[in-house]
Motif scaffolding. Structure first.
Motif, PDB file in Angstrom:
ATOM      1  N   ARG A 103       0.836  -1.205   0.000  1.00 13.74           N
ATOM      2  CA  ARG A 103       0.000   0.000   0.000  1.00 13.74           C
ATOM      3  C   ARG A 103       0.874   1.260   0.000  1.00 13.74           C
ATOM      4  NH1 ARG A 103      -5.201   1.339   1.299  1.00 13.74           N
ATOM      5  NH2 ARG A 103      -5.492   3.494   1.981  1.00 13.74           N
ATOM      6  N   GLU A 104       1.865   1.285   0.886  1.00 11.96           N
ATOM      7  CA  GLU A 104       2.770   2.431   0.943  1.00 11.96           C
ATOM      8  C   GLU A 104       3.512   2.605  -0.378  1.00 11.96           C
ATOM      9  OE1 GLU A 104       5.157   3.161   4.528  1.00 11.96           O
ATOM     10  OE2 GLU A 104       4.262   1.321   5.313  1.00 11.96           O
ATOM     11  N   TYR A 105       3.918   1.486  -0.958  1.00 10.87           N
ATOM     12  CA  TYR A 105       4.640   1.505  -2.234  1.00 10.87           C
ATOM     13  C   TYR A 105       3.798   2.178  -3.314  1.00 10.87           C
ATOM     14  CZ  TYR A 105       5.898  -0.717  -6.729  1.00 10.87           C
ATOM     15  OH  TYR A 105       6.186  -0.963  -8.039  1.00 10.87           O
ATOM     16  N   VAL A 106       2.515   1.797  -3.408  1.00 11.66           N
ATOM     17  CA  VAL A 106       1.649   2.378  -4.434  1.00 11.66           C
ATOM     18  C   VAL A 106       1.402   3.854  -4.169  1.00 11.66           C
ATOM     19  CG1 VAL A 106      -0.660   2.318  -5.452  1.00 11.66           C
ATOM     20  CG2 VAL A 106       0.541   0.177  -4.980  1.00 11.66           C
ATOM     21  N   LEU A 107       1.016   4.194  -2.945  1.00 14.11           N
ATOM     22  CA  LEU A 107       0.699   5.589  -2.630  1.00 14.11           C
ATOM     23  C   LEU A 107       1.913   6.494  -2.826  1.00 14.11           C
ATOM     24  CD1 LEU A 107      -1.563   5.097   0.514  1.00 14.11           C
ATOM     25  CD2 LEU A 107      -2.275   5.580  -1.834  1.00 14.11           C
ATOM     26  N   GLY A 108       3.106   5.920  -2.726  1.00 10.27           N
ATOM     27  CA  GLY A 108       4.323   6.686  -2.922  1.00 10.27           C
ATOM     28  C   GLY A 108       4.785   6.771  -4.354  1.00 10.27           C
ATOM     29  N   GLY A 109       4.061   6.126  -5.274  1.00  8.85           N
ATOM     30  CA  GLY A 109       4.408   6.249  -6.689  1.00  8.85           C
ATOM     31  C   GLY A 109       4.583   4.943  -7.429  1.00  8.85           C
ATOM     32  N   GLY A 110       4.411   3.800  -6.776  1.00  7.42           N
ATOM     33  CA  GLY A 110       4.580   2.507  -7.432  1.00  7.42           C
ATOM     34  C   GLY A 110       3.352   2.084  -8.221  1.00  7.42           C
ATOM     35  N   GLY A 111       3.516   1.041  -9.043  1.00  4.03           N
ATOM     36  CA  GLY A 111       2.417   0.496  -9.826  1.00  4.03           C
ATOM     37  C   GLY A 111       2.034  -0.883  -9.337  1.00  4.03           C
ATOM     38  N   LEU A 112       0.734  -1.155  -9.219  1.00  2.00           N
ATOM     39  CA  LEU A 112       0.226  -2.447  -8.757  1.00  2.00           C
ATOM     40  C   LEU A 112      -0.819  -2.949  -9.740  1.00  2.00           C
ATOM     41  CD1 LEU A 112      -0.087  -4.714  -6.629  1.00  2.00           C
ATOM     42  CD2 LEU A 112      -1.810  -3.270  -5.516  1.00  2.00           C
ATOM     43  N   LEU A 113      -0.606  -4.159 -10.246  1.00  2.00           N
ATOM     44  CA  LEU A 113      -1.539  -4.799 -11.173  1.00  2.00           C
ATOM     45  C   LEU A 113      -1.989  -6.118 -10.563  1.00  2.00           C
ATOM     46  CD1 LEU A 113      -2.867  -5.060 -14.024  1.00  2.00           C
ATOM     47  CD2 LEU A 113      -0.725  -6.120 -14.792  1.00  2.00           C
ATOM     48  N   MET A 114      -3.315  -6.308 -10.442  1.00  3.62           N
ATOM     49  CA  MET A 114      -3.852  -7.594  -9.994  1.00  3.62           C
ATOM     50  C   MET A 114      -4.487  -8.304 -11.177  1.00  3.62           C
ATOM     51  SD  MET A 114      -6.423  -8.704  -6.869  1.00  3.62           S
ATOM     52  CE  MET A 114      -5.163  -8.382  -5.635  1.00  3.62           C
ATOM     53  N   VAL A 115      -4.097  -9.571 -11.361  1.00  5.12           N
ATOM     54  CA  VAL A 115      -4.609 -10.397 -12.451  1.00  5.12           C
ATOM     55  C   VAL A 115      -5.451 -11.516 -11.846  1.00  5.12           C
ATOM     56  CG1 VAL A 115      -3.968 -11.823 -14.432  1.00  5.12           C
ATOM     57  CG2 VAL A 115      -2.581  -9.833 -13.824  1.00  5.12           C
ATOM     58  N   GLY A 116      -6.513 -11.895 -12.535  1.00  8.84           N
ATOM     59  CA  GLY A 116      -7.502 -12.807 -11.988  1.00  8.84           C
ATOM     60  C   GLY A 116      -7.041 -14.242 -11.844  1.00  8.84           C
ATOM     61  N   GLY A 117      -7.884 -15.012 -11.160  1.00  4.11           N
ATOM     62  CA  GLY A 117      -7.625 -16.423 -10.915  1.00  4.11           C
ATOM     63  C   GLY A 117      -8.415 -16.897  -9.718  1.00  4.11           C
ATOM     64  N   TYR A 118      -8.279 -18.165  -9.383  1.00  5.28           N
ATOM     65  CA  TYR A 118      -9.039 -18.741  -8.281  1.00  5.28           C
ATOM     66  C   TYR A 118      -8.635 -18.172  -6.927  1.00  5.28           C
ATOM     67  CZ  TYR A 118     -11.822 -22.345 -10.625  1.00  5.28           C
ATOM     68  OH  TYR A 118     -12.769 -23.003 -11.371  1.00  5.28           O
ATOM     69  N   LEU A 119      -7.453 -17.552  -6.839  1.00  8.13           N
ATOM     70  CA  LEU A 119      -7.049 -16.916  -5.590  1.00  8.13           C
ATOM     71  C   LEU A 119      -6.626 -15.468  -5.819  1.00  8.13           C
ATOM     72  CD1 LEU A 119      -5.328 -19.849  -3.712  1.00  8.13           C
ATOM     73  CD2 LEU A 119      -7.278 -18.515  -2.922  1.00  8.13           C
ATOM     74  N   SER A 120      -7.412 -14.774  -6.653  1.00  4.69           N
ATOM     75  CA  SER A 120      -7.282 -13.337  -6.837  1.00  4.69           C
ATOM     76  C   SER A 120      -8.598 -12.686  -6.433  1.00  4.69           C
ATOM     77  CB  SER A 120      -6.967 -12.994  -8.289  1.00  4.69           C
ATOM     78  OG  SER A 120      -5.708 -13.495  -8.685  1.00  4.69           O
ATOM     79  N   PHE A 121      -8.569 -11.394  -6.160  1.00  7.14           N
ATOM     80  CA  PHE A 121      -9.761 -10.637  -5.781  1.00  7.14           C
ATOM     81  C   PHE A 121     -10.441 -11.317  -4.580  1.00  7.14           C
ATOM     82  CE2 PHE A 121      -8.794  -9.734 -10.216  1.00  7.14           C
ATOM     83  CZ  PHE A 121      -8.670  -8.368 -10.163  1.00  7.14           C
ATOM     84  N   SER A 122     -11.640 -11.868  -4.750  1.00  8.10           N
ATOM     85  CA  SER A 122     -12.253 -12.652  -3.665  1.00  8.10           C
ATOM     86  C   SER A 122     -11.918 -14.129  -3.817  1.00  8.10           C
ATOM     87  CB  SER A 122     -13.770 -12.458  -3.654  1.00  8.10           C
ATOM     88  OG  SER A 122     -14.383 -13.312  -2.716  1.00  8.10           O
ATOM     89  N   GLY A 123     -12.096 -14.649  -5.034  1.00 13.01           N
ATOM     90  CA  GLY A 123     -11.638 -16.000  -5.339  1.00 13.01           C
ATOM     91  C   GLY A 123     -12.583 -17.112  -4.928  1.00 13.01           C
ATOM     92  N   VAL A 124     -12.111 -18.338  -5.098  1.00 12.05           N
ATOM     93  CA  VAL A 124     -12.904 -19.520  -4.806  1.00 12.05           C
ATOM     94  C   VAL A 124     -13.234 -19.552  -3.316  1.00 12.05           C
ATOM     95  CG1 VAL A 124     -10.821 -20.965  -4.543  1.00 12.05           C
ATOM     96  CG2 VAL A 124     -13.044 -22.042  -5.070  1.00 12.05           C
ATOM     97  N   ASP A 125     -14.509 -19.758  -3.010  1.00 15.16           N
ATOM     98  CA  ASP A 125     -14.983 -19.772  -1.615  1.00 15.16           C
ATOM     99  C   ASP A 125     -14.607 -18.501  -0.861  1.00 15.16           C
ATOM    100  OD1 ASP A 125     -15.941 -22.348  -2.101  1.00 15.16           O
ATOM    101  OD2 ASP A 125     -14.133 -23.304  -1.327  1.00 15.16           O
ATOM    102  N   ALA A 126     -14.367 -17.414  -1.582  1.00 17.04           N
ATOM    103  CA  ALA A 126     -13.971 -16.119  -1.000  1.00 17.04           C
ATOM    104  C   ALA A 126     -12.678 -16.224  -0.202  1.00 17.04           C
ATOM    105  CB  ALA A 126     -15.090 -15.547  -0.132  1.00 17.04           C
ATOM    106  N   LYS A 127     -11.784 -17.144  -0.593  1.00 15.95           N
ATOM    107  CA  LYS A 127     -10.559 -17.387   0.174  1.00 15.95           C
ATOM    108  C   LYS A 127      -9.427 -16.428  -0.166  1.00 15.95           C
ATOM    109  CE  LYS A 127     -11.345 -22.270   1.180  1.00 15.95           C
ATOM    110  NZ  LYS A 127     -10.907 -23.667   0.939  1.00 15.95           N
ATOM    111  N   ALA A 128      -9.485 -15.758  -1.317  1.00 14.87           N
ATOM    112  CA  ALA A 128      -8.396 -14.833  -1.658  1.00 14.87           C
ATOM    113  C   ALA A 128      -8.374 -13.638  -0.713  1.00 14.87           C
ATOM    114  CB  ALA A 128      -8.509 -14.385  -3.108  1.00 14.87           C
ATOM    115  N   GLY A 129      -9.554 -13.121  -0.366  1.00 20.86           N
ATOM    116  CA  GLY A 129      -9.687 -12.189   0.745  1.00 20.86           C
ATOM    117  C   GLY A 129      -9.073 -10.817   0.586  1.00 20.86           C
TER     118      GLY A 129
END
Length: 248
Positions: A103-129
């Protein structure tokens, strides 16, 4: 030269084979993301890959180490892998919150990319969290708190909303279908560049001095089928999206 850190995209499968009275087990370890990494390297990037089981010990130790990367990519590995190390889980020791560092890295100028999958975002059974994690509110989409997988064996159609946006790399408006994705909700202030079956597929946003982006389907099979992996737009899309999120 741009530098990216790919986190996740690995798994171990332990199978039980039952043949009448007898059974035996086999174990297979697989790493994905090779095509994604190759696409960036062909564009002059340096890419370091930390498979899921190495995040505990090899994740950058502090903010300065994270800032050596222009882009951090999280793909198919849940929040618990960052939060529950053996020291925390087994010995009740206190450690820096790795997602807090991101979080600090992004707010300070870094780039963050999230790519989908069974353990991305919420994910299977909401386990990605990731919804209530330190990086959840930085993403350009709202992460659900239920199992968010949308399985489409018949193929989910992509609709490009902003074909001229530099994050899409001029790959046109005709994309191969996908076999599934993580359902999310658009977030105010973010730009949804492409949809899949009416849900965000590619979205980007500013976050503090940095940028975030999402691609809510796989970079590798199974949701990314052969026609998508072999698509001429595959490499240009990932290079453009990564470059935009990294700040160019």
């Amino acid at each position: 030269m741009k530098k990216a850190l790919l986190l996740g995209e690995s798994w171990t499968t332990h199978m039980i084979h039952q043949k009448g009275f007898d059974s035996f087990t086999t174990t297979e370890y697989v790493e994905g993301g090779r095509e994604f990494a190759a696409a960036l390297r062909e564009g002059g990037w340096t890419v370091d890959h930390l498979p899921a089981h190495t995040i505990e010990t090899a994740f950058p130790a502090d903010l300065d180490a994270l800032r050596s990367y222009d882009l951090v990519v999280i793909s198919d590995v849940g929040a618990n892998t960052f939060l529950l190390t053996r020291a925390v889980f087994n010995a009740s020791a206190s450690e820096p919150n790795r997602l807090g560092l991101l979080r600090e890295y992004v707010l300070g100028g870094g780039g963050l990319l999230m790519v989908g999958g069974y353990l991305s975002f919420s994910g299977v059974d909401a386990k990605a969290g990731y919804a209530n994690s330190p990086i959840g509110d930085l993403l350009p989409v709202e992460v659900l708190e239920v199992d968010d997988r949308a399985e489409h064996p018949e193929g989910a159609r992509v609709r490009v909303l902003r074909p001229d946006h530099p994050a899409l790399g001029s790959v046109g408006e005709v994309w191969p279908a996908l076999l599934g994705f993580n359902r999310t909700k658009p977030k105010g202030g973010a730009d949804v560049l492409a949809e899949v079956n009416g849900h965000p597929l590619v979205a980007v946003a500013e976050a503090g001095r940095g940028r975030t982006g999402v691609f809510t389907s796989d970079m590798s099979p199974h949701w990314a089928p052969p026609p998508f992996m072999e698509w001429t737009g595959y490499a240009p899309l990932w290079r453009a999206l990564s470059t935009w999120v990294a700040g160019d």
